[in-house]
Design an enzyme around this catalytic site. Sequence first.
Site, short mmCIF file in Angstrom:
data_model
loop_
_atom_site.label_atom_id
_atom_site.label_comp_id
_atom_site.label_asym_id
_atom_site.label_seq_id
_atom_site.Cartn_x
_atom_site.Cartn_y
_atom_site.Cartn_z
CB THR A 136 -1.02 -0.18 1.28
OG1 THR A 136 -1.85 -1.19 1.04
CG2 THR A 136 -1.67 1.07 1.38
CG ASN A 190 -6.34 -7.80 -5.19
OD1 ASN A 190 -6.41 -7.17 -6.43
ND2 ASN A 190 -6.85 -7.86 -4.22
CD GLN A 207 -1.95 -11.17 -4.52
OE1 GLN A 207 -1.76 -12.34 -4.61
NE2 GLN A 207 -2.59 -10.45 -3.48
N GLY A 232 6.25 -7.76 0.99
CA GLY A 232 6.97 -8.76 1.43
C GLY A 232 6.01 -10.02 2.00
CG HIS A 233 2.10 -9.53 3.77
ND1 HIS A 233 0.81 -10.10 3.91
CD2 HIS A 233 2.02 -8.34 3.21
CE1 HIS A 233 -0.11 -9.16 3.37
NE2 HIS A 233 0.67 -8.02 3.04
CB THR A 247 14.64 4.56 11.92
OG1 THR A 247 14.99 5.51 12.41
CG2 THR A 247 15.49 3.40 12.17
CB CYS A 291 -7.29 -5.48 1.40
SG CYS A 291 -6.32 -6.47 0.45
N1 PLP Z 1 -1.99 -4.46 -4.36
C1 PLP Z 1 -2.43 -5.76 -4.51
C2 PLP Z 1 -2.67 -6.31 -5.90
C3 PLP Z 1 -2.72 -6.66 -3.24
O1 PLP Z 1 -3.18 -7.76 -3.31
C4 PLP Z 1 -2.39 -6.21 -2.05
C5 PLP Z 1 -2.69 -6.82 -0.86
O2 PLP Z 1 -3.71 -7.53 -0.75
C6 PLP Z 1 -1.99 -4.74 -1.78
C7 PLP Z 1 -1.59 -3.94 -3.06
C8 PLP Z 1 -1.59 -3.83 -0.54
O3 PLP Z 1 -0.44 -4.67 -0.06
P1 PLP Z 1 -0.08 -4.45 1.51
O4 PLP Z 1 -0.99 -5.55 2.23
O5 PLP Z 1 1.23 -4.93 1.71
O6 PLP Z 1 -0.32 -3.18 1.96
#
Ligand code: PLP
Length: 401
Positions: free
Chosen positions: A81, A162, A196, A217-218, A254, A342
Amino acid sequence: MPQSYPAPLALPVYLDHAASTQVRPEALEAMLPFFTAEFANPSAHHEGGRRASEALERARETVAAVLGALPEEIVFTSGGTESINAAIKGVAQAQNDASGGRHILTTEIEHHAVLHSAQFLERFGFDVEVLPVDEYGLVTAEAVAAAVREDTVLVSIGYANNEVGTVQPLSEIASAVREAARALGRRIPLHTDAVQVATSLTLDVEALGVDLLSLSGHKFGGPKGTGILYIRRDVPFLEQASGGGQERQRRSGTENVPGAVGLATALQLAQAEREVFGARALALGERMLAGVRASCPDARLNGHPTQRLPHNLHLCFPGVEGEALVDALNAVGIECSAGAACTSATWEPSHVLLAMGVPLELAIGSLRLTLWPTITEAQVDYVIAQIPLAVKQLQAQAITI
Ligand code: PLP
């Protein structure tokens, strides 16, 4: 696939890898010293600081090598994000300062991080054009190029969606945008949300032809709260977090040294293994789809049948609400999502499905299953047995109500 993953428990069957993934053991191990002995601030002028700074720069070099970029083109952020917000707002503002342009081009099926960043800029006079997609969620290179204008400051097209997993023809789009910009005597940066794709597709920024690329990263076995923004060296950019001038004045604060180290380790491994990952995920997905369809012939696969992420299965079941189906599956140990995690806190039909022309009554019955190579055939078969039971029960309830 990697021997280093612990064998998954039979239950729950976690099928929500587009929402988040387990931190890889290799990433965790690489990170640990930077929480304990090597905790110093990488900006500090002592030995501990120097070692932290070296670790950060090594992580940057690793990421740059994976992307085919220069280390100075890599900015560490707090996630997808933030990377996307910075790319869109930072480039749009800088380009506007330089040329006065105000036009931003994107598509209807972008993640809300993209759409809401662009909408935010509308308050400051930017003109956001949101291109339609076809029934598979695809936008063509020709459509993007045709929409490029004299005053376009940025194009942002997601690499893969996504929700439904459709993969865009990104390098074709990049060539078409470059060509259209050249014809106008302009340089128009192309940003891609690649959040993704790290486990299954190339991230080579030269092959893709993109100017900015966002990662989280996650989504590929790294820690939460870590991200990358690639910014091609000659792209105008205004920092969105001002302060101490870290990350070459592009993102103050930081740095998250353990996070950057873990992310870089996970990214390198994910990209090295992506072909094996893709083949295994695809095989598991095909088994699951065939099994579910055998009992639920009216199940509809959303997204493109072949130009899709190999680990993504996005289905609609007529007469069933996605949330109710997710709850029913959760009750039998299957963890998945009704759409994008999300947005699932506020339940409304997916903007992606509606943009693809999926009828509302089907769009509310969507289920996203995102696989991982560590899932076993036995777990897939368990899911194949449970989904029809849950679907039929919910369909029967809907009829009696
Ligand atoms: N963009 C896409 C295509 C995603 O699937 C996601 C999270 O699901 C994001 C952006 C946001 O990433 P983050 O969760 O690291 O903020």
